[in-house]
Write an enzyme that holds these catalytic residues in place. Sequence first.
Site, PDB file in Angstrom:
ATOM      1  N   ARG A  33      52.765 -35.612 -17.614  1.00  0.00           N
ATOM      2  CA  ARG A  33      51.211 -34.614 -18.391  1.00  0.00           C
ATOM      3  C   ARG A  33      51.369 -33.475 -18.329  1.00  0.00           C
ATOM      4  NH1 ARG A  33      46.804 -33.294 -14.320  1.00  0.00           N
ATOM      5  NH2 ARG A  33      44.914 -33.826 -14.771  1.00  0.00           N
ATOM      6  N   ILE A  59      41.513 -32.747 -19.127  1.00  0.00           N
ATOM      7  CA  ILE A  59      41.931 -33.788 -18.521  1.00  0.00           C
ATOM      8  C   ILE A  59      41.446 -34.880 -17.293  1.00  0.00           C
ATOM      9  CG2 ILE A  59      43.856 -32.293 -18.425  1.00  0.00           C
ATOM     10  CD1 ILE A  59      45.915 -34.416 -18.548  1.00  0.00           C
ATOM     11  N   SER A  60      40.947 -35.779 -17.273  1.00  0.00           N
ATOM     12  CA  SER A  60      40.648 -36.145 -16.177  1.00  0.00           C
ATOM     13  C   SER A  60      42.026 -35.730 -14.790  1.00  0.00           C
ATOM     14  CB  SER A  60      40.107 -37.564 -16.103  1.00  0.00           C
ATOM     15  OG  SER A  60      39.350 -37.459 -17.217  1.00  0.00           O
ATOM     16  N   GLN A  61      41.849 -35.996 -13.614  1.00  0.00           N
ATOM     17  CA  GLN A  61      42.401 -35.833 -12.594  1.00  0.00           C
ATOM     18  C   GLN A  61      43.257 -36.943 -12.591  1.00  0.00           C
ATOM     19  OE1 GLN A  61      41.480 -36.280  -8.625  1.00  0.00           O
ATOM     20  NE2 GLN A  61      39.033 -35.798  -9.095  1.00  0.00           N
TER      21      GLN A  61
END
Length: 218
Positions: A33, A59-61
Site C-alpha cells: 500500500r 485512498i480509502s481505509q
Amino acid sequence: MISPRTRGRMVLRLRAAGIRDERVLDVMNQVPRHHFVAQALAGRAYELVSLPIGYGQTISQPWTVARMMEAILENNPIPRRILEIGTGSAYQTALLAELGAEVFTVERIGPLHHHADKVLSRLGYSQVHLLHGDGSGGWPEQGPYDAIVITAAVPCALAPLYRQLRAGGRLVMPVEDRGKQHLQVSHWDGHEALISHLGDCFFVPLLAGTVSLASGEC
C-alpha cells in the site's frame, strides 16, 4: 513502517475487525500500500485510515476496501472482468488485479489517471486497463462485467451501470442519502437488483456535473 511485517500486522487487524475472506486477506498481504501514497505518508500506509492523495481525493481505509471486495466475492468465484469507477490511488485496482481479475478502471482527474498508470505499470499489473474520462456512464465498450465497484459516493445506482453487468453480477458502491453514507451491494439477475446494506462509510462524492447525475437517471 513499510516492511512486509508491518503489512502483515495490518492484515491481522483487518481479521480482528471482521474481514473473513482469505482471498481478500491474502491479496492485502501481497500488495504494498505504501506505493500508492505520497512518500511523506508512506509511514502511515498500513494504518487503518484513509489518507489524502491530492485533488480533494483520498485512498480509502483498508477495512472499507476489504469489505467491498468481500461483497464482490461472497459465495462467488473470483470475477473474470471487473469495472472500477474512480481509479484514485489505484490501490484497490491493484488488489482486484492481484485476485486474478481483468480490471477496467476509469478516472476523470487527469493527474491521478497518469500517476495510476505509472504505478500499476511499475508493479507489473498488465491485466489492468485504464481510461481517463467520466466514469458515471461506465465503460460500455468493454462490458459486460461480472462486477462493478464505485469508489465515490453516489445518490443511487446509476442505471447505465446495470446494463453493463452480466446476470448474476454485483454492483458495490457507497450511497449517500440525506447527508449519511452506507455501503451497498446490488445483486443483479438481469432484470432486477436485490440490494443489501453493508454498514456506514465515508467517501468523497462522485464529482458533480456528470451526464448520469445531471439527468437523474437512477
